[in-house]
Motif scaffolding. Structure first.
Motif, PDB file in Angstrom:
ATOM      1  N   PRO A 119      81.540  18.056  53.290  1.00  0.00           N
ATOM      2  CA  PRO A 119      80.237  18.717  53.405  1.00  0.00           C
ATOM      3  C   PRO A 119      79.833  18.919  54.860  1.00  0.00           C
ATOM      4  O   PRO A 119      80.126  18.083  55.724  1.00  0.00           O
ATOM      5  N   ALA A 120      79.138  20.020  55.137  1.00  0.00           N
ATOM      6  CA  ALA A 120      78.689  20.304  56.495  1.00  0.00           C
ATOM      7  C   ALA A 120      77.731  19.239  57.000  1.00  0.00           C
ATOM      8  O   ALA A 120      77.668  18.970  58.203  1.00  0.00           O
ATOM      9  N   ALA A 121      76.991  18.596  56.075  1.00  0.00           N
ATOM     10  CA  ALA A 121      76.009  17.584  56.468  1.00  0.00           C
ATOM     11  C   ALA A 121      76.650  16.368  57.114  1.00  0.00           C
ATOM     12  O   ALA A 121      75.976  15.603  57.813  1.00  0.00           O
ATOM     13  N   GLN A 122      77.952  16.160  56.906  1.00  0.00           N
ATOM     14  CA  GLN A 122      78.632  14.986  57.456  1.00  0.00           C
ATOM     15  C   GLN A 122      79.277  15.260  58.815  1.00  0.00           C
ATOM     16  O   GLN A 122      79.909  14.367  59.385  1.00  0.00           O
ATOM     17  N   THR A 173      68.186  27.259  43.192  1.00  0.00           N
ATOM     18  CA  THR A 173      68.834  25.982  42.931  1.00  0.00           C
ATOM     19  C   THR A 173      70.078  25.846  43.786  1.00  0.00           C
ATOM     20  O   THR A 173      70.874  26.787  43.868  1.00  0.00           O
ATOM     21  N   PRO A 174      70.283  24.716  44.442  1.00  0.00           N
ATOM     22  CA  PRO A 174      71.503  24.536  45.247  1.00  0.00           C
ATOM     23  C   PRO A 174      72.748  24.711  44.402  1.00  0.00           C
ATOM     24  O   PRO A 174      72.729  24.507  43.188  1.00  0.00           O
ATOM     25  N   ALA A 175      73.840  25.058  45.056  1.00  0.00           N
ATOM     26  CA  ALA A 175      75.095  25.280  44.342  1.00  0.00           C
ATOM     27  C   ALA A 175      75.558  23.991  43.685  1.00  0.00           C
ATOM     28  O   ALA A 175      75.354  22.903  44.209  1.00  0.00           O
ATOM     29  N   PRO A 176      76.201  24.086  42.493  1.00  0.00           N
ATOM     30  CA  PRO A 176      76.713  22.888  41.821  1.00  0.00           C
ATOM     31  C   PRO A 176      77.650  22.126  42.730  1.00  0.00           C
ATOM     32  O   PRO A 176      78.497  22.713  43.402  1.00  0.00           O
ATOM     33  N   GLY A 177      77.512  20.780  42.734  1.00  0.00           N
ATOM     34  CA  GLY A 177      78.380  19.955  43.552  1.00  0.00           C
ATOM     35  C   GLY A 177      77.917  19.819  44.982  1.00  0.00           C
ATOM     36  O   GLY A 177      78.517  19.110  45.767  1.00  0.00           O
ATOM     37  N   HIS A 178      76.805  20.539  45.331  1.00  0.00           N
ATOM     38  CA  HIS A 178      76.293  20.468  46.695  1.00  0.00           C
ATOM     39  C   HIS A 178      75.726  19.089  46.974  1.00  0.00           C
ATOM     40  O   HIS A 178      74.983  18.541  46.170  1.00  0.00           O
ATOM     41  N   GLU A 223      80.637  28.031  50.171  1.00  0.00           N
ATOM     42  CA  GLU A 223      79.283  27.567  49.889  1.00  0.00           C
ATOM     43  C   GLU A 223      78.776  26.560  50.914  1.00  0.00           C
ATOM     44  O   GLU A 223      77.621  26.628  51.341  1.00  0.00           O
ATOM     45  N   ASP A 224      79.639  25.608  51.293  1.00  0.00           N
ATOM     46  CA  ASP A 224      79.177  24.554  52.195  1.00  0.00           C
ATOM     47  C   ASP A 224      80.359  23.809  52.791  1.00  0.00           C
ATOM     48  O   ASP A 224      81.296  23.427  52.086  1.00  0.00           O
ATOM     49  N   GLY A 225      80.335  23.587  54.092  1.00  0.00           N
ATOM     50  CA  GLY A 225      81.337  22.740  54.724  1.00  0.00           C
ATOM     51  C   GLY A 225      82.723  23.346  54.773  1.00  0.00           C
ATOM     52  O   GLY A 225      82.902  24.554  54.950  1.00  0.00           O
ATOM     53  N   TRP A 226      83.710  22.467  54.568  1.00  0.00           N
ATOM     54  CA  TRP A 226      85.103  22.870  54.710  1.00  0.00           C
ATOM     55  C   TRP A 226      85.953  22.266  53.589  1.00  0.00           C
ATOM     56  O   TRP A 226      85.637  21.197  53.056  1.00  0.00           O
ATOM     57  N   ASN A 227      87.049  22.943  53.267  1.00  0.00           N
ATOM     58  CA  ASN A 227      88.043  22.419  52.335  1.00  0.00           C
ATOM     59  C   ASN A 227      89.275  22.003  53.133  1.00  0.00           C
ATOM     60  O   ASN A 227      89.809  22.775  53.922  1.00  0.00           O
ATOM     61  N   LEU A 228      89.691  20.763  52.919  1.00  0.00           N
ATOM     62  CA  LEU A 228      90.831  20.205  53.644  1.00  0.00           C
ATOM     63  C   LEU A 228      92.032  20.113  52.718  1.00  0.00           C
ATOM     64  O   LEU A 228      91.900  19.677  51.566  1.00  0.00           O
ATOM     65  N   GLN A 229      93.190  20.527  53.210  1.00  0.00           N
ATOM     66  CA  GLN A 229      94.427  20.419  52.437  1.00  0.00           C
ATOM     67  C   GLN A 229      95.433  19.566  53.194  1.00  0.00           C
ATOM     68  O   GLN A 229      95.695  19.788  54.375  1.00  0.00           O
ATOM     69  N   LEU A 230      95.990  18.570  52.492  1.00  0.00           N
ATOM     70  CA  LEU A 230      97.028  17.712  53.049  1.00  0.00           C
ATOM     71  C   LEU A 230      98.363  18.151  52.457  1.00  0.00           C
ATOM     72  O   LEU A 230      98.603  18.014  51.257  1.00  0.00           O
TER      73      LEU A 230
END
Length: 283
Positions: free
Chosen positions: A121-124, A179-184, A71-78
């Protein structure tokens, strides 16, 4: 009297009830309270935190993996080894193989992490190729280190302009009626659509003061609240109990939308300036 003096001396030696505490006493530093865990060095990491040297064998390790979000940006896993996240004791003494992590983008801190997953988020992330770094810290905010180097992991990330191949167009304003995706989280300065939240709390931080004055925001369980914060200095917003964080760019409004699915009283604060912004009372 002699028996009483001996009894009191024994109690002082073992502490209250004989139990060790993970939090330092008032008037002592984190380093003074952390005992003999590793060796505290005079050297610091790039952000000014002192290094806590431990032997290579059994030392904490971390690897960072970045995956595009649908949906947006990236998911980071540590992926951590010999390490556990301990959000409940942050600010206490250094315990072996425990603590939290910091996330940096090109050397600039974005957030403090209390678990193995984080959504960026991609915005950051500005357009271009960047280096993401995650570094492991003890509860007393010293950086775990091996052979004089902080324990950290890095990954490359390339952000392209919305609509370009490989880019993330989900950060744009949705078409009318959508409507934007929840959590966006919208980009700084963009007002979230009314459908996104049941309540909106607008807060300004300037010269170390919070306006309006911190108070309680009452919510019903299941309601969605939008926290709109503008800070005159770069900082990080943190919602305790929900482990939600948001980078606050200096002078720009940032919005965190949260579903209040837990009951209780939860503080919303800034990390760097340690200011309480509001309290969420969820019934």
């Amino acid at each position: 009297m002699l028996a009483l003096a001996l009894l009191l001396a024994g109690g002082a030696a073992t502490g209250c009830g004989g139990r060790a505490t993970t939090h330092h006493k008032p008037g002592t530093s984190h380093e003074q309270a952390s005992g003999g865990v590793g060796t505290l060095l005079t050297a610091t990491d790039a952000t000014g935190h002192r290094l806590r040297e431990v032997p290579a064998e059994g030392a904490p390790e971390v690897q960072l993996t970045v995956r595009p979000d649908s949906e947006d940006g990236w998911n980071l896993q540590l992926a951590v080894t010999n390490y556990r996240f301990t959000p409940d004791s942050t600010g206490g003494a250094a315990l072996p193989g425990a603590g939290h992590a910091h996330l940096e983008l090109d050397g600039r801190k974005l957030a403090r992490l209390y678990g193995p997953w984080f959504h960026l988020p991609a915005a950051q992330v500005p357009e271009g190729t960047h280096t993401l770094t995650v570094r492991l810290y003890a509860d007393d905010h010293t950086a775990w280190a091996v052979s004089g180097k902080p324990v950290e992991g890095t990954a490359q990330l390339t952000a392209t302009a919305p609509g370009q191949p490989g880019g993330h167009s989900h950060g744009d304003t949705p078409p009318p009626g959508q409507t934007p995706a929840p959590g966006h989280t919208p980009p700084p300065g963009q007002t979230p659509a009314p459908e996104q939240a049941d309540r909106t709390v607008t807060i300004t931080v300037r010269d170390g003061k919070v306006s309006p004055a911190p108070a309680r925001t009452e919510l019903r369980r299941g309601e969605r609240v939008a926290l709109r914060v503008t800070s005159d200095r770069a900082d990080t917003l943190h919602v305790h109990g929900y482990d939600k964080e948001l980078a606050l760019p200096a002078g720009q409004e940032a919005t965190l939308i949260l579903t209040a699915d837990r009951t209780g009283l939860f503080e919303v604060e800034t990390h760097e300036s340690s200011l309480v912004l509001t309290q969420l009372l969820v019934r």
